[in-house]
Design an enzyme around this catalytic site. Structure first.
Site, short mmCIF file in Angstrom:
data_model
loop_
_atom_site.label_atom_id
_atom_site.label_comp_id
_atom_site.label_asym_id
_atom_site.label_seq_id
_atom_site.Cartn_x
_atom_site.Cartn_y
_atom_site.Cartn_z
N HIS A 160 0.84 -1.20 0.00
CA HIS A 160 0.00 0.00 0.00
C HIS A 160 0.87 1.25 0.00
O HIS A 160 0.52 2.27 -0.61
CB HIS A 160 -0.92 -0.01 1.23
CG HIS A 160 -2.04 0.97 1.16
ND1 HIS A 160 -2.02 2.17 1.84
CD2 HIS A 160 -3.23 0.95 0.49
CE1 HIS A 160 -3.13 2.83 1.61
NE2 HIS A 160 -3.89 2.12 0.79
N CYS A 161 2.01 1.18 0.66
CA CYS A 161 2.89 2.34 0.81
C CYS A 161 3.51 2.79 -0.51
O CYS A 161 3.88 3.96 -0.64
CB CYS A 161 4.02 2.05 1.80
SG CYS A 161 3.48 1.51 3.43
N ILE A 162 3.67 1.89 -1.47
CA ILE A 162 4.38 2.25 -2.71
C ILE A 162 3.43 2.50 -3.87
O ILE A 162 3.87 2.70 -5.00
CB ILE A 162 5.42 1.17 -3.08
CG1 ILE A 162 4.76 -0.13 -3.52
CG2 ILE A 162 6.38 0.94 -1.93
CD1 ILE A 162 5.73 -1.14 -4.10
#
Length: 344
Positions: free
Chosen positions: A333-335
């Site tokens: 989700h972070c990237i």
């Protein structure tokens, strides 16, 4: 003007990512760097099975990116030093009063609090760059915030964390009222749920100080998928219990109590750098699918996949090995950053 950030389950036009660039985050050795490039590439190809992917690439990395990425993935050149698109990039919003208009909130990005190790000044421009490339109307914000620091249900509820938006290294003059007013203005949130904290490792030198997208998310209104560390030997065992009790006392924007669904952590509790923050909560929802973190633990990965399939009925769940992502400070989700479909 009434901007609204839709749920991640809403129809999407594409997913945005940023290709790794050499620096502290990518790694010091050739092996570490190659593993980082491969991890970002694997996620991009998994997402591309469901919807278009646009990858922002630093000019120094374009040759490598073209070699590693499928021709289906669009490449745009722009300066990149930190490549966590969820955080450095914009948060896309829609205007219910103008169905054909896409907006993009360009938060102020200072590398999660301007840490001593940070190399973030190039990527601080990604919010505006991506907004323009997407043809979105720019929504500027002076609030230091990251996309991984919020989650919404699309119906007015936003998850925030006291140690993120109220972090004095980010927003030294902010209080809850000011942050909530900015959330209303930029993403249409009418009800904020303030988590007291995030996972333990997130407070170490290279952490975000409590991003919610590794702890809890709302797969549907009134439902919370919550990270569940079941091993008492891990400090997040206590954190999970604290947050479960916290959510048991909260309601969403419609006044509904939350239905809490535990998403058990993998069995591994330590890696080379200490207590793990491995979490299945940090997944990406795409058109018709879910891209889930995997940790080379077949039993735990399969269990998480089953829970995600129930939480997102009708979507195909694909697991991608996320260990190299977590070794650098985040998950799938972070990237990534989803761009919602206008008029949807």
């Amino acid at each position: 003007m009434s901007w609204r950030m839709p749920s991640e389950t809403a129809p999407q036009t594409r997913t945005w990512m940023a290709f790794p660039a050499e620096g502290p985050t990518l790694g010091e050795t050739n092996a570490e760097r190659e593993a980082g490039y491969a991890a970002w590439t694997a996620v991009a190809h998994a997402v591309a099975e469901f919807e278009p992917v646009t990858m922002v690439v630093d000019p120094a990395e374009v040759t490598r990116a073209r070699r590693m990425l499928s021709s289906e993935i669009e490449i745009l050149e722009a300066p990149v030093d930190e490549f966590w698109m969820r955080d450095a990039g914009p948060t896309f919003v829609l205007d219910p009063e103008r169905p054909g208009v896409l907006g993009a909130v360009a938060w102020t990005f200072n590398g999660w609090g301007d840490h001593w190790w940070g190399t973030w000044r190039k990527s601080a421009g990604l919010g505006r760059f991506v907004a323009e490339a997407a043809g979105a109307e720019l929504v500027s914000s002076l609030l230091v915030n990251e996309g991984g620091g919020i989650h919404v249900d699309g119906e007015g509820t936003v998850f925030l964390t006291e140690t993120v938006q109220l972090d004095p290294r980010r927003n030294p003059y902010a209080d809850r009222a000011r942050v909530e007013a900015e959330m209303l203005r930029t993403i249409g949130a009418t009800h904020a749920v303030w988590l007291p904290r995030g996972l333990s490792r997130d407070y170490e030198d290279f952490g975000t100080s409590g991003h919610v997208d590794i702890v809890a998310t709302m797969p549907s209104p009134g439902v919370v998928l919550l990270h569940d560390q079941r091993n008492p030997a891990h400090p997040d065992h206590a954190v999970s219990a604290e947050l479960r009790a916290f959510f048991g006392e909260q309601t969403d924007a419609a006044g509904r109590p939350f239905d809490i669904v535990d998403l058990p952590a993998p069995a591994t509790i330590r890696d080379a750098d200490g207590d793990t923050d491995w979490s299945y909560v940090n997944h990406l929802v795409v058109n018709g699918g879910v891209i889930a973190c995997g940790f080379d633990e077949p039993e735990a990965d399969d269990r998480a996949r089953g829970i995600l399939e129930e939480a997102y009925p009708g979507r195909r769940v694909i697991t991608v090995d996320a260990r190299e992502l977590y070794a650098r400070g985040g998950g799938i989700h972070c990237i990534t950053q989803q761009q919602p479909e206008v008029g949807a």
